[in-house]
Write an enzyme that holds these catalytic residues in place. Structure first.
Site, PDB file in Angstrom:
ATOM      1  CG  ASP A 102      -0.209   0.016   2.528  1.00 34.75           C
ATOM      2  OD1 ASP A 102       1.042  -0.066   2.516  1.00 34.75           O
ATOM      3  OD2 ASP A 102      -0.872   0.115   3.577  1.00 34.75           O
ATOM      4  CE  LYS A 114      11.809  35.138 -12.047  1.00 36.53           C
ATOM      5  NZ  LYS A 114      12.170  33.712 -12.041  1.00 36.53           N
ATOM      6  CG  ASP A 136      10.548  22.993 -11.135  1.00 38.48           C
ATOM      7  OD1 ASP A 136      10.532  21.905 -11.728  1.00 38.48           O
ATOM      8  OD2 ASP A 136       9.703  23.304 -10.280  1.00 38.48           O
ATOM      9  CB  THR A 178      12.727  31.498 -15.424  1.00 42.39           C
ATOM     10  OG1 THR A 178      11.344  31.521 -15.074  1.00 42.39           O
ATOM     11  CG2 THR A 178      13.357  32.827 -15.071  1.00 42.39           C
TER      12      THR A 178
END
EC number: 2.7.6.1
Length: 339
Positions: free
Chosen positions: A46, A204, A234, A238
């Site tokens: 599980d 930015k 990530d 950017t």
């Protein structure tokens, strides 16, 4: 007084290669074999996590090596359960070595009715029995204050400085360090000071998370070899956009040095298709196969620094000495020759 027993390492499943590398480096420093404690960290059907330690750890100085990277929740639970197992096995002290501290981007309430998850994680670690944390490039330095236990936050900038001086030898006069946003200026300035380079900023403006509406370069980058410095990559949206803007503003070439390569979604494809000549990541997060195979992505090791930091904690000596390039130079000897 320093402990007379050897430091003992145990690892979860988030970054076993880094844990093994740290153990090898510590074995070299100590002149004795420092291996990972024999344990099993597995899941029931599980998906509940189960930990069993097969060696006696009573009275030992234990170091759990575990990044809380993707899958963040599984890796965090592994860390918490390992700490609980060691505490209930009468370990003398438990230090969590977290090369990448997940949830660090949730360090404040950006809007109403949102959590401060980094504080929650700090509470969970302390309740699980962790007595000290060793990490690398926290997204926000104030997270150290979320803990009521000692937190040693190492920096990648001394390693990056060594790498830049090695790979850009003869071209140091053309280097321009670039922060990809205003929030990262302090981190970029720190590296710029180490290598005596000027600093530029890419301002930015976001309309909403994940989308960048507008970018403006603050500083003259014409003819410069621009090196973008940040703590996390990530999806690389950017980063790649910032590289394009720098080239449009006259930069000769663009490289990037990022501490934590989260590299989710289309990140690798974006980097490979971008105008960046190279992206340098540390191994705080275990690189995926696409990251390893990408021709313009390179990995620098953190094991020498973490091994020395663990030994310093164990022996009760300074960890902040590792903030200096001069101190790290001998530790990385053979990898980066200043000759």
């Amino acid at each position: 007084m320093p402990s007379m027993t050897e430091p003992k390492l145990i690892s979860g499943n988030s970054n076993r290669p880094l844990a093994n590398s740290i153990a090898r480096r510590m074995s070299m420093h100590r002149g004795v074999n420092v291996g990972l404690v024999d344990a099993r960290v597995e899941r029931f059907n599980d998906q509940e996590i189960f930990v069993e330690v097969f060696e006696n750890v009573r009275g030992e100085d234990m170091f759990i090596i575990q990044s809380t990277s993707n899958p963040a929740n599984d890796n965090l639970m592994e860390l918490l359960i390992m700490s609980d197992a060691l505490r209930r096995s009468s370990a003398a002290r438990i230090t969590a070595v977290i090369p990448y501290f997940g949830y660090a981007r949730q360090d404040r309430r950006a809007k109403a009715r949102t959590p401060i998850s980094a504080k929650l994680v700090a509470n969970l670690l302390t309740e699980a029995g962790v007595e000290r944390v060793l990490t690398l490039d926290l997204h926000a330095a104030q997270i150290q204050g979320f803990f009521d236990i000692p937190v040693d936050n190492l920096y990648a900038s001394p390693i990056f400085a060594l790498d830049i001086e090695h790979h850009f030898k003869g071209k140091m006069g053309d280097i321009m360090i670039v922060s990809p946003d205003v929030g990262g200026v302090a981190r970029a300035r720190e590296l710029a000071k180490r290598i005596n380079a000027p600093l530029a900023i890419v301002d930015k403006r976001r309309e909403k998370p994940g989308e960048v509406a507008e970018m403006t370069v603050i500083g003259n980058v014409t003819g410069k070899t621009c090196i973008i410095v940040d703590d996390i990559c990530d999806t690389a949206g950017t980063l790649c956009k910032a590289a394009e803007v720098l080239m449009q503003n006259g930069a000769a070439e663009v490289h990037a040095y990022i501490t934590h390569g989260v590299m989710s979604g289309p990140a690798v494809e974006r980097v490979q298709a971008s105008v960046m000549k190279s992206l340098v990541l540390t191994d705080s997060i275990e690189p995926t196969d696409p990251v390893r195979k990408a021709k313009n992505i390179r990995i620098v090791p953190t094991a020498p620094m973490f091994a020395q930091a663990i030994l310093n904690i164990w022996s009760g000596t300074s960890v902040s000495s590792l903030f200096e390039t001069e101190t790290l130079g001998p530790i990385y000897e053979g990898m980066y020759s200043r000759g």
